[in-house]
Design a protein around this motif. Structure first.
Motif, PDB file in Angstrom:
ATOM      1  N   THR A 306       0.840  -1.197   0.000  1.00 54.31           N
ATOM      2  CA  THR A 306       0.000   0.000   0.000  1.00 54.31           C
ATOM      3  C   THR A 306       0.872   1.242   0.000  1.00 54.31           C
ATOM      4  O   THR A 306       1.926   1.263   0.644  1.00 54.31           O
ATOM      5  CB  THR A 306      -0.966   0.046   1.195  1.00 54.31           C
ATOM      6  N   THR A 307       0.444   2.246  -0.740  1.00 52.66           N
ATOM      7  CA  THR A 307       1.077   3.565  -0.687  1.00 52.66           C
ATOM      8  C   THR A 307       0.142   4.585  -0.060  1.00 52.66           C
ATOM      9  O   THR A 307       0.472   5.764   0.002  1.00 52.66           O
ATOM     10  CB  THR A 307       1.481   4.044  -2.099  1.00 52.66           C
ATOM     11  N   GLU A 308      -1.008   4.131   0.405  1.00 53.81           N
ATOM     12  CA  GLU A 308      -1.950   5.023   1.084  1.00 53.81           C
ATOM     13  C   GLU A 308      -1.495   5.230   2.523  1.00 53.81           C
ATOM     14  O   GLU A 308      -1.188   4.265   3.230  1.00 53.81           O
ATOM     15  CB  GLU A 308      -3.358   4.440   1.068  1.00 53.81           C
ATOM     16  N   SER A 309      -1.452   6.462   2.976  1.00 55.83           N
ATOM     17  CA  SER A 309      -1.055   6.772   4.346  1.00 55.83           C
ATOM     18  C   SER A 309      -2.281   6.898   5.239  1.00 55.83           C
ATOM     19  O   SER A 309      -3.323   7.414   4.808  1.00 55.83           O
ATOM     20  CB  SER A 309      -0.268   8.079   4.379  1.00 55.83           C
ATOM     21  N   PRO A 310      -2.168   6.474   6.493  1.00 48.94           N
ATOM     22  CA  PRO A 310      -3.297   6.673   7.411  1.00 48.94           C
ATOM     23  C   PRO A 310      -3.596   8.139   7.690  1.00 48.94           C
ATOM     24  O   PRO A 310      -4.677   8.463   8.166  1.00 48.94           O
ATOM     25  CB  PRO A 310      -2.843   5.936   8.681  1.00 48.94           C
ATOM     26  N   PHE A 311      -2.631   9.024   7.410  1.00 47.14           N
ATOM     27  CA  PHE A 311      -2.873  10.456   7.628  1.00 47.14           C
ATOM     28  C   PHE A 311      -3.727  11.079   6.529  1.00 47.14           C
ATOM     29  O   PHE A 311      -4.171  12.220   6.667  1.00 47.14           O
ATOM     30  CB  PHE A 311      -1.542  11.202   7.732  1.00 47.14           C
ATOM     31  N   SER A 312      -3.923  10.370   5.425  1.00 47.66           N
ATOM     32  CA  SER A 312      -4.797  10.848   4.362  1.00 47.66           C
ATOM     33  C   SER A 312      -6.251  10.549   4.737  1.00 47.66           C
ATOM     34  O   SER A 312      -6.537   9.541   5.389  1.00 47.66           O
ATOM     35  CB  SER A 312      -4.461  10.154   3.042  1.00 47.66           C
ATOM     36  N   PRO A 313      -7.205  11.358   4.305  1.00 46.83           N
ATOM     37  CA  PRO A 313      -7.055  12.571   3.488  1.00 46.83           C
ATOM     38  C   PRO A 313      -6.842  13.849   4.293  1.00 46.83           C
ATOM     39  O   PRO A 313      -6.798  14.924   3.718  1.00 46.83           O
ATOM     40  CB  PRO A 313      -8.401  12.616   2.759  1.00 46.83           C
ATOM     41  N   ASP A 314      -6.695  13.715   5.615  1.00 46.90           N
ATOM     42  CA  ASP A 314      -6.528  14.921   6.439  1.00 46.90           C
ATOM     43  C   ASP A 314      -5.265  15.675   6.059  1.00 46.90           C
ATOM     44  O   ASP A 314      -5.240  16.909   6.136  1.00 46.90           O
ATOM     45  CB  ASP A 314      -6.493  14.545   7.921  1.00 46.90           C
ATOM     46  N   LEU A 315      -4.224  14.941   5.687  1.00 47.26           N
ATOM     47  CA  LEU A 315      -2.982  15.551   5.232  1.00 47.26           C
ATOM     48  C   LEU A 315      -2.708  15.097   3.803  1.00 47.26           C
ATOM     49  O   LEU A 315      -2.959  13.943   3.452  1.00 47.26           O
ATOM     50  CB  LEU A 315      -1.807  15.145   6.124  1.00 47.26           C
ATOM     51  N   ASP A 316      -2.181  16.011   3.017  1.00 51.53           N
ATOM     52  CA  ASP A 316      -1.813  15.698   1.647  1.00 51.53           C
ATOM     53  C   ASP A 316      -0.427  15.055   1.653  1.00 51.53           C
ATOM     54  O   ASP A 316       0.568  15.736   1.898  1.00 51.53           O
ATOM     55  CB  ASP A 316      -1.820  16.975   0.797  1.00 51.53           C
ATOM     56  N   ILE A 317      -0.372  13.768   1.410  1.00 52.28           N
ATOM     57  CA  ILE A 317       0.896  13.032   1.436  1.00 52.28           C
ATOM     58  C   ILE A 317       1.406  12.889   0.005  1.00 52.28           C
ATOM     59  O   ILE A 317       0.726  12.294  -0.849  1.00 52.28           O
ATOM     60  CB  ILE A 317       0.733  11.650   2.073  1.00 52.28           C
ATOM     61  N   VAL A 318       2.587  13.442  -0.262  1.00 54.11           N
ATOM     62  CA  VAL A 318       3.188  13.394  -1.592  1.00 54.11           C
ATOM     63  C   VAL A 318       4.522  12.664  -1.491  1.00 54.11           C
ATOM     64  O   VAL A 318       5.399  13.072  -0.719  1.00 54.11           O
ATOM     65  CB  VAL A 318       3.400  14.811  -2.167  1.00 54.11           C
ATOM     66  N   LEU A 319       4.680  11.601  -2.262  1.00 58.41           N
ATOM     67  CA  LEU A 319       5.901  10.814  -2.240  1.00 58.41           C
ATOM     68  C   LEU A 319       6.903  11.352  -3.255  1.00 58.41           C
ATOM     69  O   LEU A 319       6.557  11.571  -4.421  1.00 58.41           O
ATOM     70  CB  LEU A 319       5.605   9.350  -2.562  1.00 58.41           C
ATOM     71  N   ALA A 320       8.129  11.540  -2.804  1.00 58.83           N
ATOM     72  CA  ALA A 320       9.204  11.916  -3.718  1.00 58.83           C
ATOM     73  C   ALA A 320       9.460  10.767  -4.687  1.00 58.83           C
ATOM     74  O   ALA A 320       9.188   9.599  -4.393  1.00 58.83           O
ATOM     75  CB  ALA A 320      10.473  12.234  -2.930  1.00 58.83           C
ATOM     76  N   GLU A 321      10.018  11.108  -5.842  1.00 59.44           N
ATOM     77  CA  GLU A 321      10.308  10.081  -6.844  1.00 59.44           C
ATOM     78  C   GLU A 321      11.210   8.994  -6.279  1.00 59.44           C
ATOM     79  O   GLU A 321      11.008   7.797  -6.545  1.00 59.44           O
ATOM     80  CB  GLU A 321      10.975  10.724  -8.061  1.00 59.44           C
ATOM     81  N   SER A 322      12.189   9.376  -5.471  1.00 59.05           N
ATOM     82  CA  SER A 322      13.099   8.386  -4.906  1.00 59.05           C
ATOM     83  C   SER A 322      12.398   7.472  -3.903  1.00 59.05           C
ATOM     84  O   SER A 322      12.777   6.307  -3.748  1.00 59.05           O
ATOM     85  CB  SER A 322      14.294   9.079  -4.245  1.00 59.05           C
ATOM     86  N   ALA A 323      11.381   7.979  -3.213  1.00 66.17           N
ATOM     87  CA  ALA A 323      10.616   7.131  -2.290  1.00 66.17           C
ATOM     88  C   ALA A 323       9.871   6.053  -3.059  1.00 66.17           C
ATOM     89  O   ALA A 323       9.800   4.894  -2.623  1.00 66.17           O
ATOM     90  CB  ALA A 323       9.651   7.979  -1.475  1.00 66.17           C
ATOM     91  N   VAL A 324       9.322   6.429  -4.208  1.00 65.24           N
ATOM     92  CA  VAL A 324       8.618   5.460  -5.052  1.00 65.24           C
ATOM     93  C   VAL A 324       9.611   4.445  -5.636  1.00 65.24           C
ATOM     94  O   VAL A 324       9.342   3.239  -5.671  1.00 65.24           O
ATOM     95  CB  VAL A 324       7.845   6.178  -6.169  1.00 65.24           C
ATOM     96  N   LEU A 325      10.765   4.938  -6.089  1.00 69.74           N
ATOM     97  CA  LEU A 325      11.787   4.048  -6.633  1.00 69.74           C
ATOM     98  C   LEU A 325      12.255   3.041  -5.583  1.00 69.74           C
ATOM     99  O   LEU A 325      12.462   1.858  -5.881  1.00 69.74           O
ATOM    100  CB  LEU A 325      12.977   4.856  -7.142  1.00 69.74           C
ATOM    101  N   ALA A 326      12.437   3.510  -4.355  1.00 68.08           N
ATOM    102  CA  ALA A 326      12.872   2.611  -3.279  1.00 68.08           C
ATOM    103  C   ALA A 326      11.845   1.515  -3.037  1.00 68.08           C
ATOM    104  O   ALA A 326      12.200   0.342  -2.824  1.00 68.08           O
ATOM    105  CB  ALA A 326      13.116   3.408  -2.003  1.00 68.08           C
ATOM    106  N   LEU A 327      10.553   1.879  -3.050  1.00 64.87           N
ATOM    107  CA  LEU A 327       9.499   0.878  -2.880  1.00 64.87           C
ATOM    108  C   LEU A 327       9.531  -0.118  -4.030  1.00 64.87           C
ATOM    109  O   LEU A 327       9.489  -1.337  -3.818  1.00 64.87           O
ATOM    110  CB  LEU A 327       8.136   1.571  -2.810  1.00 64.87           C
ATOM    111  N   GLU A 328       9.619   0.393  -5.271  1.00 59.89           N
ATOM    112  CA  GLU A 328       9.628  -0.492  -6.437  1.00 59.89           C
ATOM    113  C   GLU A 328      10.836  -1.415  -6.437  1.00 59.89           C
ATOM    114  O   GLU A 328      10.723  -2.605  -6.748  1.00 59.89           O
ATOM    115  CB  GLU A 328       9.601   0.354  -7.718  1.00 59.89           C
TER     116      GLU A 328
END
Length: 508
Positions: A306-328
């Motif tokens: 999952t890339t959904e954060s429990p803080f959403s939708p109250d907070l706008d969570i934006v993943l940096a490109e490197s965070a996505v690359l690390a997950l992949e």
């Protein structure tokens, strides 16, 4: 306060002090240093002096609030004397058996380490990272330091923490901030930021930390290390209370999964038994599990994502490109090792993955203990603005709202195993963006400071609420040399499995 890195001239230092030939601990693993010490190829004094020298040479990283080199060297000299008495006068066959017994009884024999300055270590000041309260010097260790010291480890000091361990960055008014060895202008994370900085910079081979909302995993991710958060109540020296009010657990930080397993086995009170693999020294169950996985692989596991954060939708969570690359890249490594990766942002099939109102409920849970404090006006003024904000929030919140939030999170925690669905492991990103520069969080107004900390670490605190184990595994290094990680969340009792997974993912 930070003490000098060399023994005071008016106190007697150990009589035998070999000239140091090491500059830091990055040349080998903690397991290799352990083997060398037991075999007599290096002394505890040499290892301890290396830790002290490295701390002094890299003091600009702000890893320590306090250093006690003289006491550390005296203890190291005593350990060397014991080791010599046990081993050196024996025949070769008897010596081998004595080495094995010594390594089983004291698996961290002569290993330098340091505890974060939220725990009591006998003879060292405890500040809890605050200028609002006087430091105290305890006569006895807290239970976890006592256990680690009994395993032969040598504390050289206390590491930097944020005030009361609350923020995810290690800055306070007592000493320089803990800086990231990968990029010294950036934070090392928190609250075990000093410990992570010390390990990443080679000042220590490994370090114990504590994690109440990510405080082991966040600095491990920031500094490119393995960081394990055990499940609630797994370690005997942690509070054994089955409640979301009990968020904090202790866990190891190290360069490798094997080193983290070595420290975890000690922290968990595991028995070290003879081992036929690797260095042949006795190993605990976590270390044996990691070594078996490295040599023979693991059974196939089902990995949800999952890339959904429990803080959403109250907070706008934006993943940096490197965070996505690390997950992949982390997921690709798992697939390459035969595991099945499934799922999506709603991998349980529910309309929303995390519980409703998590942001509000967790803020209530996190700040409620501060509402029980009754600081004087002078003490309150000496506290960081963020701490004062948390205290005000807690005192102004209606009791009914606090009870409602805690009850909602208790219900969620009770169903944590069911929440895992059909998956053995749940994977998420770790940090949403790169560790900010020193002072950036503190420059924000307290309310926005807290919100940005949640945006920076959007997947860590919920694991503490669930009470499940989780591990940070570095999987990607960006063009600037910063490390990025994946978080793996396991079921109750899966700490050894998580360490083995981390070992295989970082193998080679």
């Amino acid at each position: 306060m930070v003490h000098p890195a060399d023994p005071a001239p008016h106190r007697r230092a150990p009589s035998r002090l070999p000239a140091p030939v090491l500059t830091d601990f990055r040349a080998a693993s903690a397991l290799a240093w352990r083997q060398d010490l037991v075999a007599g190829e290096v002394t505890a004094v040499e290892l301890t002096r290396t830790a002290i020298t490295a701390a002094a040479a890299q003091n600009q990283l702000g890893a320590y609030l306090h250093l006690d080199p003289e006491s550390a060297l005296l203890r190291a000299a005593e350990i060397d004397q014991v080791r010599c008495a046990v081993l050196d006068s024996r025949s070769s066959s008897a010596r081998s058996a004595a080495m094995e017994e010594l390594a089983a009884r004291a698996p961290l024999l002569g290993m330098p380490t340091a505890f974060k300055d939220l725990l009591d270590v006998a003879g060292m000041p405890t500040t809890r990272g605050t200028a609002a309260l006087p430091a105290r010097t305890p006569a006895h260790d807290d239970p976890l330091p006592r256990r680690v010291h009994a395993a032969g480890a040598i504390s050289i000091g206390k590491t930097q923490v944020p005030e009361f361990g609350l923020p995810c960055y290690s800055e306070n008014e007592l000493a320089p901030a803990a800086r990231n060895p990968l990029a010294p202008e950036r934070t090392a994370g928190g609250s075990t930021g000093g410990g992570a900085a010390a390990v990443a910079a080679g000042m220590l081979p490994l370090a114990p930390g504590s994690d109440g909302g990510g405080s082991v995993r966040i600095p491990a991710a920031a500094c490119g290390l393995i960081g394990l958060k055990p499940g609630r109540g797994r370690l005997p020296d942690d509070k054994q209370v089955r409640s979301v009010r009990n968020l904090a657990v202790s866990g190891p930080i190290a360069h490798t999964a094997e080193d983290a397993a070595l420290l975890f086995d000690v922290m968990a009170g595991h028995r070290f038994r003879p081992s036929a693999e690797a260095d042949g020294l006795p190993a605990g169950p976590a270390l044996r599990r990691v070594r078996h996985a490295l040599n023979h692989g693991m059974d196939q596991l089902s990995i949800g994502v999952t890339t959904e954060s429990p803080f959403s939708p109250d907070l706008d969570i934006v993943l940096a490109e490197s965070a996505v690359l690390a997950l992949e890249q982390g997921l690709a490594a798992l697939e390459q090792r035969g595991h099945i990766v499934e799922g999506s942002s709603h991998c349980t099939g529910a309309e929303t993955f995390w519980p409703d109102g998590y942001h509000r409920h967790f803020q209530a849970l996190w700040t409620t203990p501060l509402g029980e404090l009754d600081p004087s006006v002078e003490q309150l003024e000496a506290m960081a603005p963020l701490t004062r904000y948390f205290i005000e929030l807690a005192k102004d919140r209606p009791e009914e709202q606090t009870r409602e939030s805690i009850a909602a999170l208790e219900d969620f925690s009770t169903d944590a195993e069911a929440f895992m669905g059909p998956w053995d492991i749940l994977a998420t990103p770790m940090l949403a963006y790169a560790p900010p520069e020193i002072g950036w969080f503190a420059s924000l107004e307290p309310e926005e400071n807290y919100r940005e900390q949640c945006r920076f670490t959007p997947y860590s605190s919920v694991v503490n609420v669930m009470g499940l184990p989780a591990i940070n595994v570095p999987t990607h290094t960006d063009a600037e040399g910063l490390s990025w990680s994946i978080q793996l969340i396991g079921r109750t009792g899966s700490e050894e499995q998580l360490l083995a997974l981390a070992g295989t993912m970082t193998q080679g």
